[in-house]
Write a protein that holds these residues in place. Sequence first.
Motif, mmCIF file in Angstrom:
data_model
loop_
_atom_site.group_PDB
_atom_site.id
_atom_site.type_symbol
_atom_site.label_atom_id
_atom_site.label_comp_id
_atom_site.label_asym_id
_atom_site.label_seq_id
_atom_site.Cartn_x
_atom_site.Cartn_y
_atom_site.Cartn_z
ATOM 1 N N GLN A 28 7.250 -2.683 -3.350
ATOM 2 C CA GLN A 28 8.071 -3.230 -4.442
ATOM 3 C C GLN A 28 8.541 -4.644 -4.115
ATOM 4 O O GLN A 28 8.600 -5.502 -4.974
ATOM 5 C CB GLN A 28 9.274 -2.325 -4.710
ATOM 6 C CG GLN A 28 8.862 -1.014 -5.371
ATOM 7 C CD GLN A 28 10.045 -0.114 -5.656
ATOM 8 O OE1 GLN A 28 10.936 0.020 -4.830
ATOM 9 N NE2 GLN A 28 10.051 0.522 -6.818
ATOM 10 N N LEU A 34 6.189 -4.023 -9.556
ATOM 11 C CA LEU A 34 6.502 -2.642 -9.173
ATOM 12 C C LEU A 34 8.000 -2.374 -9.090
ATOM 13 O O LEU A 34 8.425 -1.220 -8.973
ATOM 14 C CB LEU A 34 5.877 -2.317 -7.805
ATOM 15 C CG LEU A 34 4.363 -2.427 -7.693
ATOM 16 C CD1 LEU A 34 3.911 -2.137 -6.266
ATOM 17 C CD2 LEU A 34 3.676 -1.465 -8.662
ATOM 18 N N GLN A 35 8.789 -3.445 -9.146
ATOM 19 C CA GLN A 35 10.226 -3.261 -8.958
ATOM 20 C C GLN A 35 10.842 -2.463 -10.105
ATOM 21 O O GLN A 35 10.521 -2.683 -11.273
ATOM 22 C CB GLN A 35 10.920 -4.623 -8.790
ATOM 23 C CG GLN A 35 10.634 -5.177 -7.395
ATOM 24 C CD GLN A 35 10.930 -6.659 -7.247
ATOM 25 O OE1 GLN A 35 11.647 -7.231 -8.056
ATOM 26 N NE2 GLN A 35 10.368 -7.254 -6.210
ATOM 27 N N SER A 55 8.880 5.774 -4.171
ATOM 28 C CA SER A 55 10.101 4.985 -4.373
ATOM 29 C C SER A 55 11.200 5.906 -4.901
ATOM 30 O O SER A 55 10.922 7.014 -5.381
ATOM 31 C CB SER A 55 9.837 3.852 -5.365
ATOM 32 O OG SER A 55 9.640 4.392 -6.655
#
Length: 366
Positions: A28, A34-35, A55
Amino acid sequence: MTINESQKPIQRKIIHLDMDAFYASVEQRDNPDLQGKPVVVGGNPSSRGVVATASYEARVFGIRSAMSCYQAQQLCPQAVFVRPRFEAYRAVSQQIHQIMFHLTDIIEPLSLDEAYLDVSNNCNPKFQQSATLMAKWLQTEIFNQTHLTASAGVSFNKMLAKIASDIHKPNGITIITPEQAPVFIANLPIEHFHGIGKATAKRLHQMNVRNGGDLRNIPIETLIDNFGKRGKFYHDIAHARDNREVKSQRKHKSIGSETTFEKDLTDESMLLTQIYTQNAAAYRALKKKNKQAYTIILKIKYSNFTQITRSHTLHTPFTDEQSAHYWLNKLFADVPKKLPIRLVGVTYSGLSEQTEQQLNQLGLFE
Ligand code: DCP
Ligand code: MG
């Protein structure tokens, strides 16, 4: 940092550090797309891959390490699956170890993202001998340098430090003091003790043992009858006893040189000359192994065979033999000189490989 090894503390101070959702957090960090999304690092969901980690956004859906990627996709169809990039994780791992070396060189890595640190001997006044302040510093420094979060457990033995680091994840610190330990353990469900597996937990449940308090009430003989040698271990952990040392991989952790004089010395300038000579030998040995060092340690042994060490850690590695003279001078000034001295030694620690770039700068590849 100043270490005084001759004054062994009565009680150890251990930090267990564990990065949060490690592989996924690195992914991320390195890919803004991807965050904030559920990210699964691992194999391919359409083949027989498994989840390395997920995550925190993905964990909400029940995705966990070691689950099949197929199942993970069933639980969260919008999850983004990415392949691991071990080089990136290794690089972060090296970075965090360098930060840890500022606190101590007694570090036992358990995996790329997890390590025990024995900080009992850290006498840096900045931390006032508080392992909690050290853990906070570690967390902040790791975040500043890597933009990743870590959680820490602080306690007086490895078992409790490790359990503690899990309690306030992510980005938390949990302290278990000797005073708090009995109540903490009494309330801890037995499946949360490291070293008690599923099968043992089941058998303990059958004996009406649900938490540490119940376990503490079982006589050691009964535990040994039921579980053999492990019974003693279960008895110990129920009493917060864990004498395991933090095992640093000392093999390449330090390089040094020392000399014992034929006659004990008191003359300070002669002693300093001897210290410089040992430094020259230590630095040569360091370069021969293509290592660079962040910490220098001065060792002094007195005529009555007591010994002390003083150390200093830099933010960037020592660049040459002379650059250590300033620190050796300072460390030596700090050393009591009431007794004649029979031995001096200089050791470099906090070692890492000299990088190719640095070797190039030194003209070694030209
Ligand atoms: N790992 C793996 N397979 C497993 C467990 C872990 O490949 N079965 C890898 C991926 C993890 C890393 O090791 O990112 C560290 O493991 P942890 O158990 O510390 O898990 P995380 O750091 O991912 O999450 P947490 O925040 O719970 O520590
Ligand atoms: Mg982790």
